[in-house]
Design a protein around this motif. Structure first.
Motif, PDB file in Angstrom:
ATOM      1  N   SER A  10       0.862  -1.188   0.000  1.00  0.00           N
ATOM      2  CA  SER A  10       0.000   0.000   0.000  1.00  0.00           C
ATOM      3  C   SER A  10       0.895   1.234   0.000  1.00  0.00           C
ATOM      4  N   THR A  11       0.298   2.360  -0.301  1.00  0.00           N
ATOM      5  CA  THR A  11       1.039   3.619  -0.245  1.00  0.00           C
ATOM      6  C   THR A  11       0.093   4.729   0.191  1.00  0.00           C
ATOM      7  N   LEU A  12       0.640   5.701   0.897  1.00  0.00           N
ATOM      8  CA  LEU A  12      -0.148   6.818   1.395  1.00  0.00           C
ATOM      9  C   LEU A  12       0.068   8.045   0.519  1.00  0.00           C
ATOM     10  N   VAL A  13      -1.027   8.740   0.226  1.00  0.00           N
ATOM     11  CA  VAL A  13      -0.966   9.964  -0.568  1.00  0.00           C
ATOM     12  C   VAL A  13      -1.821  11.012   0.134  1.00  0.00           C
ATOM     13  N   PRO A  14      -1.265  12.193   0.417  1.00  0.00           N
ATOM     14  CA  PRO A  14      -2.087  13.258   1.023  1.00  0.00           C
ATOM     15  C   PRO A  14      -3.276  13.583   0.123  1.00  0.00           C
ATOM     16  N   SER A  15      -4.417  13.815   0.727  1.00  0.00           N
ATOM     17  CA  SER A  15      -5.641  14.081  -0.044  1.00  0.00           C
ATOM     18  C   SER A  15      -5.490  15.283  -0.973  1.00  0.00           C
ATOM     19  N   ASP A  16      -4.731  16.273  -0.555  1.00  0.00           N
ATOM     20  CA  ASP A  16      -4.528  17.457  -1.394  1.00  0.00           C
ATOM     21  C   ASP A  16      -3.800  17.136  -2.694  1.00  0.00           C
ATOM     22  N   LEU A  17      -2.986  16.080  -2.691  1.00  0.00           N
ATOM     23  CA  LEU A  17      -2.211  15.711  -3.880  1.00  0.00           C
ATOM     24  C   LEU A  17      -2.815  14.535  -4.644  1.00  0.00           C
ATOM     25  N   PHE A  18      -3.882  13.973  -4.128  1.00  0.00           N
ATOM     26  CA  PHE A  18      -4.446  12.758  -4.706  1.00  0.00           C
ATOM     27  C   PHE A  18      -5.251  13.051  -5.963  1.00  0.00           C
ATOM     28  N   ASP A  19      -4.997  12.252  -7.006  1.00  0.00           N
ATOM     29  CA  ASP A  19      -5.766  12.297  -8.246  1.00  0.00           C
ATOM     30  C   ASP A  19      -6.116  10.858  -8.593  1.00  0.00           C
ATOM     31  N   ASN A  20      -7.387  10.532  -8.593  1.00  0.00           N
ATOM     32  CA  ASN A  20      -7.841   9.155  -8.791  1.00  0.00           C
ATOM     33  C   ASN A  20      -7.329   8.558 -10.107  1.00  0.00           C
ATOM     34  N   LYS A  21      -7.128   9.376 -11.137  1.00  0.00           N
ATOM     35  CA  LYS A  21      -6.637   8.889 -12.429  1.00  0.00           C
ATOM     36  C   LYS A  21      -5.211   8.342 -12.328  1.00  0.00           C
ATOM     37  N   ASN A  22      -4.475   8.757 -11.312  1.00  0.00           N
ATOM     38  CA  ASN A  22      -3.083   8.325 -11.158  1.00  0.00           C
ATOM     39  C   ASN A  22      -2.890   7.268 -10.073  1.00  0.00           C
ATOM     40  N   SER A  23      -3.945   6.620  -9.669  1.00  0.00           N
ATOM     41  CA  SER A  23      -3.868   5.668  -8.555  1.00  0.00           C
ATOM     42  C   SER A  23      -2.795   4.602  -8.749  1.00  0.00           C
ATOM     43  N   LEU A  24      -2.760   3.987  -9.899  1.00  0.00           N
ATOM     44  CA  LEU A  24      -1.752   2.946 -10.133  1.00  0.00           C
ATOM     45  C   LEU A  24      -0.344   3.526 -10.194  1.00  0.00           C
ATOM     46  N   ASN A  25      -0.215   4.756 -10.659  1.00  0.00           N
ATOM     47  CA  ASN A  25       1.107   5.388 -10.690  1.00  0.00           C
ATOM     48  C   ASN A  25       1.664   5.602  -9.289  1.00  0.00           C
ATOM     49  N   ILE A  33       2.547  -4.457  -9.989  1.00  0.00           N
ATOM     50  CA  ILE A  33       1.247  -4.199 -10.601  1.00  0.00           C
ATOM     51  C   ILE A  33       1.102  -5.062 -11.844  1.00  0.00           C
ATOM     52  N   GLN A  34      -0.038  -5.740 -11.942  1.00  0.00           N
ATOM     53  CA  GLN A  34      -0.371  -6.543 -13.117  1.00  0.00           C
ATOM     54  C   GLN A  34      -1.211  -5.700 -14.070  1.00  0.00           C
ATOM     55  N   ILE A  35      -1.305  -6.119 -15.305  1.00  0.00           N
ATOM     56  CA  ILE A  35      -1.962  -5.320 -16.335  1.00  0.00           C
ATOM     57  C   ILE A  35      -3.449  -5.074 -16.048  1.00  0.00           C
ATOM     58  N   ASN A  36      -4.139  -6.019 -15.391  1.00  0.00           N
ATOM     59  CA  ASN A  36      -5.572  -5.875 -15.134  1.00  0.00           C
ATOM     60  C   ASN A  36      -5.896  -5.348 -13.739  1.00  0.00           C
ATOM     61  N   ASP A  37      -4.885  -4.945 -12.981  1.00  0.00           N
ATOM     62  CA  ASP A  37      -5.114  -4.492 -11.608  1.00  0.00           C
ATOM     63  C   ASP A  37      -5.866  -3.167 -11.554  1.00  0.00           C
ATOM     64  N   LEU A  38      -6.692  -3.070 -10.551  1.00  0.00           N
ATOM     65  CA  LEU A  38      -7.392  -1.832 -10.244  1.00  0.00           C
ATOM     66  C   LEU A  38      -6.988  -1.422  -8.835  1.00  0.00           C
ATOM     67  N   ASP A  47      -9.921  12.168   6.741  1.00  0.00           N
ATOM     68  CA  ASP A  47      -9.967  12.490   5.304  1.00  0.00           C
ATOM     69  C   ASP A  47      -8.757  13.264   4.798  1.00  0.00           C
ATOM     70  N   GLU A  48      -7.653  13.211   5.538  1.00  0.00           N
ATOM     71  CA  GLU A  48      -6.447  13.932   5.114  1.00  0.00           C
ATOM     72  C   GLU A  48      -5.526  13.079   4.244  1.00  0.00           C
ATOM     73  N   VAL A  49      -5.706  11.747   4.289  1.00  0.00           N
ATOM     74  CA  VAL A  49      -4.790  10.837   3.595  1.00  0.00           C
ATOM     75  C   VAL A  49      -5.580   9.762   2.859  1.00  0.00           C
ATOM     76  N   ASN A  50      -5.106   9.429   1.657  1.00  0.00           N
ATOM     77  CA  ASN A  50      -5.637   8.293   0.905  1.00  0.00           C
ATOM     78  C   ASN A  50      -4.640   7.154   1.006  1.00  0.00           C
ATOM     79  N   ASN A  51      -5.115   5.998   1.412  1.00  0.00           N
ATOM     80  CA  ASN A  51      -4.276   4.803   1.453  1.00  0.00           C
ATOM     81  C   ASN A  51      -4.637   3.959   0.233  1.00  0.00           C
ATOM     82  N   LEU A  52      -3.712   3.859  -0.719  1.00  0.00           N
ATOM     83  CA  LEU A  52      -3.945   3.129  -1.962  1.00  0.00           C
ATOM     84  C   LEU A  52      -3.381   1.721  -1.883  1.00  0.00           C
TER      85      LEU A  52
END
Length: 196
Positions: A10-25, A33-38, A47-52
């Protein structure tokens, strides 16, 4: 029904910097990461941090077929939220050490804000001490002044406790809550049973 993914991927991303389109990045630097992973994310710490993380779609599909509705989380989301609620004013800086059977989690809160979180594989008590002291060094933490709360596979008689106490003065052991019918060693090795 709750599914909890229990791994270090997993990885943590501050909510202010989070962009859902870049989740796998966000994940590609510390997770295979596998080709079909979501990617999934848990919004944590008020709500300050997103754990991906990457949930296992086969498992989620099986649970969905069987129960129709369920929630899933990454275990680090749960421990980060739980430990953040255990902070009290007299300890404005606090480190948590969660000792699992294959890896350790080190969390550092400064003025009730998460400053550091990482997991490390270990083979010996010396490995854990090394990661702990290395993290202290990188974060400019004085081992004589910080409060360290330990949870999991550590107790007063363990070699790990003796080793840690040699270098760190303020060490607290958090004992798991008792659950009837479950062995205390199982409770110590699995924070999720007693805290969630």
């Amino acid at each position: 029904v709750k599914v909890i993914y229990y791994n270090k991927s997993s990885t943590l991303v501050p909510s202010d910097l989070f962009d859902n389109k870049n989740s796998l990045n966000y994940l590609k630097y510390n997770t295979t990461i596998q080709i079909n992973d979501l990617a999934a994310n848990d919004l944590i710490l008020d709500d300050e941090v997103n754990n991906l993380y990457i949930p296992y779609t086969d498992i989620n599909n099986f649970i969905f077929e069987r129960f129709k509705a369920f929630d899933f989380y990454h275990y680090s989301s749960l421990i980060l939220n739980k430990f953040s609620k255990e902070l009290i004013d007299k300890f404005s800086k606090k480190v948590f050490l969660n000792v699992n059977d294959r890896f350790v989690d080190i969390l550092y809160f400064d003025n009730n804000k998460l400053t550091f979180y990482n997991s490390f594989d270990y083979n010996s008590s010396e490995d854990i001490l090394y990661y702990l002291l290395f993290s202290f060094s990188e974060l400019n933490i004085d081992p004589d002044k910080i409060h360290l709360a330990c949870y999991g596979l550590i107790d007063l008689q363990s070699e790990l406790y003796e080793l840690i106490y040699t270098y760190i003065r303020n060490v607290e052991l958090i004992e798991p809550e008792k659950i009837d019918g479950i062995d205390s060693n199982i409770l110590k090795s699995n924070i999720l049973l007693t805290k969630f």
